[in-house]
Design a protein around this motif. Structure first.
Motif, PDB file in Angstrom:
ATOM      1  N   ASP A   1       9.667  12.769   2.792  1.00  0.00           N
ATOM      2  CA  ASP A   1       9.004  12.365   4.034  1.00  0.00           C
ATOM      3  C   ASP A   1       8.314  11.008   3.877  1.00  0.00           C
ATOM      4  O   ASP A   1       8.418  10.138   4.750  1.00  0.00           O
TER       5      ASP A   1
ATOM      6  N   ILE B   1      17.012  11.528   9.551  1.00  0.00           N
ATOM      7  CA  ILE B   1      16.081  10.454   9.875  1.00  0.00           C
ATOM      8  C   ILE B   1      16.380   9.891  11.263  1.00  0.00           C
ATOM      9  O   ILE B   1      17.484  10.040  11.786  1.00  0.00           O
TER      10      ILE B   1
ATOM     11  N   TYR C   1      11.595   4.678   9.129  1.00  0.00           N
ATOM     12  CA  TYR C   1      12.249   5.723   9.914  1.00  0.00           C
ATOM     13  C   TYR C   1      11.269   6.868  10.188  1.00  0.00           C
ATOM     14  O   TYR C   1      10.149   6.872   9.665  1.00  0.00           O
ATOM     15  N   VAL C   2      11.689   7.816  10.983  1.00  0.00           N
ATOM     16  CA  VAL C   2      10.886   9.012  11.231  1.00  0.00           C
ATOM     17  C   VAL C   2      11.641  10.223  10.705  1.00  0.00           C
ATOM     18  O   VAL C   2      12.872  10.217  10.609  1.00  0.00           O
ATOM     19  N   ASN C   3      10.894  11.247  10.365  1.00  0.00           N
ATOM     20  CA  ASN C   3      11.452  12.486   9.838  1.00  0.00           C
ATOM     21  C   ASN C   3      11.867  13.372  11.011  1.00  0.00           C
ATOM     22  O   ASN C   3      11.016  13.925  11.702  1.00  0.00           O
ATOM     23  N   CYS C   4      13.168  13.500  11.230  1.00  0.00           N
ATOM     24  CA  CYS C   4      13.670  14.342  12.322  1.00  0.00           C
ATOM     25  C   CYS C   4      13.827  15.803  11.915  1.00  0.00           C
ATOM     26  O   CYS C   4      13.749  16.694  12.768  1.00  0.00           O
TER      27      CYS C   4
ATOM     28  N   ARG D   1       9.243   7.390   5.899  1.00  0.00           N
ATOM     29  CA  ARG D   1       8.273   6.592   6.659  1.00  0.00           C
ATOM     30  C   ARG D   1       8.137   5.182   6.092  1.00  0.00           C
ATOM     31  O   ARG D   1       8.020   4.211   6.840  1.00  0.00           O
TER      32      ARG D   1
ATOM     33  N   LYS E   1      15.213   6.569  14.301  1.00  0.00           N
ATOM     34  CA  LYS E   1      14.583   5.265  14.499  1.00  0.00           C
ATOM     35  C   LYS E   1      14.710   4.841  15.951  1.00  0.00           C
ATOM     36  O   LYS E   1      15.706   5.147  16.618  1.00  0.00           O
TER      37      LYS E   1
ATOM     38  N   ARG F   1      14.790  13.206  20.372  1.00  0.00           N
ATOM     39  CA  ARG F   1      13.748  12.578  21.188  1.00  0.00           C
ATOM     40  C   ARG F   1      13.340  13.512  22.318  1.00  0.00           C
ATOM     41  O   ARG F   1      14.161  13.966  23.106  1.00  0.00           O
TER      42      ARG F   1
ATOM     43  N   SER G   1      17.009   4.876  20.736  1.00  0.00           N
ATOM     44  CA  SER G   1      16.697   5.616  19.524  1.00  0.00           C
ATOM     45  C   SER G   1      17.931   6.374  19.064  1.00  0.00           C
ATOM     46  O   SER G   1      18.848   6.644  19.844  1.00  0.00           O
TER      47      SER G   1
END
Length: 313
Positions: A169, A255, A177-180, A173, A257, A72, A267
């Motif tokens: 990816d 991933i 989740y987001v792609n870290c 999504r 979140k 983050r 997060s």
């Protein structure tokens, strides 16, 4: 990119290095306590590797706690194509990725990551867990299971690495989740590992990496910039429009979140990382006896037991 082929005996050596790396992060997990910093945890990882005879590192130990496991506020470090394509960011060299003075607290997500070498043979592992109870993080760890089977199947189907990257990816999504891993240097889902040159010489340290790592990766990366010369790269990214060539690939779906905690938004990130072996005719994971694989098996076994208990006599 040069193809790399390994006989069985050589693969056995890499399997031992990978096993030792996971042994190190599991041992450090047991030594964590409230108030320990990321720097202290990372140092414990490196010390463990050295005590076991590790000769050097592909990269030294990393430790991330809490929202730092989701990167983050991090920005992707300067890449080789920055000057030609740009990424809308001021150039930087990934300082935020380095272990910090962030202190561990109950319920925090944790990622421990290290890549030791023995006689120059490198393995790279990532180990995620929560320090105390964190149901949202537990769900993410279970969700990560699907990517291990998916990635292997797609490599066997000879899909390009970019196709696999984009499918992973999209699934990340779709699951909320987001792609870290897109924030890693070059935004990679994976990268080659192998035998580092000049491994028995002092390697220094640049942002957690010895010079030997750059000596291993950069010649292949530079070739990729010359039109008509290669078209390949040791890095597995969204633009890797080629199939996985023979060699060892450290694959690391990561991933993240954001969720609502008792004290407001929180997060976290979760990942696994292990070696995928690619040959001229097939591909397979180097080892199936790894912490995340055991976790998934245990959860399935537990669910199966519960179902049997519910079946009426």
């Amino acid at each position: 990119m040069s193809q790399e082929h390994y006989p069985k005996e050589e693969l056995d050596s890499y399997r031992k290095v990978q096993s030792l790396a996971y042994e190190a992060v599991e041992a450090v997990r047991k030594e964590l306590y409230p108030g320990i910093t990321e720097k202290e945890a990372a140092r414990k990882i490196d010390d463990y590797i050295r005590k076991q005879g590790g000769s050097s590192f592909f990269h030294f130990g990393f430790a991330w706690f809490g929202d730092r496991t989701a990167f983050r506020g991090f920005k992707r470090p300067l890449s080789l194509n920055y000057l030609t394509k740009g990424e809308g960011l001021l150039p930087h060299f990934g300082g935020k990725f380095q272990p910090s003075n962030r202190k561990l607290e109950e319920g925090m997500a944790v990622i421990l990551d290290v890549a030791p070498t023995f006689a120059g043979r490198a393995a790279d592992v990532g180990y995620a867990f929560s320090y105390g109870e964190n149901p949202e993080h537990d769900k993410a760890l279970l969700h990560l299971e699907e990517y291990r089977d998916l990635i292997l199947r797609r490599v066997l189907e000879e899909r390009t690495l970019s196709e696999i990257y984009l499918e992973v990816d999209a699934r990340i999504r779709a699951a909320g989740y987001v792609n870290c891993h897109s924030i890693y240097p070059q935004g990679v889902l994976g990268h080659k590992v192998g035998r580092l040159p000049a491994y028995n010489f002092p390697g220094g340290r640049v942002n957690g990496f010895p010079f030997q790592t750059f000596a291993y990766l950069f010649p292949q990366m530079l070739k990729d910039l010359i039109p008509g010369v290669s078209g390949h790269s040791p890095l597995w990214g969204a633009n890797s429009d080629f199939r996985a060539e023979p060699g060892l690939w450290a694959v690391e779906p990561h991933i993240g979140k954001m969720y609502e905690g008792s004290l407001g938004p929180k997060s976290f990130g979760a990942k696994w990382e292990e070696i995928l072996v690619v040959t001229d005719s097939t591909a397979y994971w180097l080892d199936d006896d790894l912490p995340h694989v055991r976790l998934w098996k245990e959860k399935k076994k537990s669910k199966s037991s519960l179902k049997k208990e519910k079946v009426p006599a």
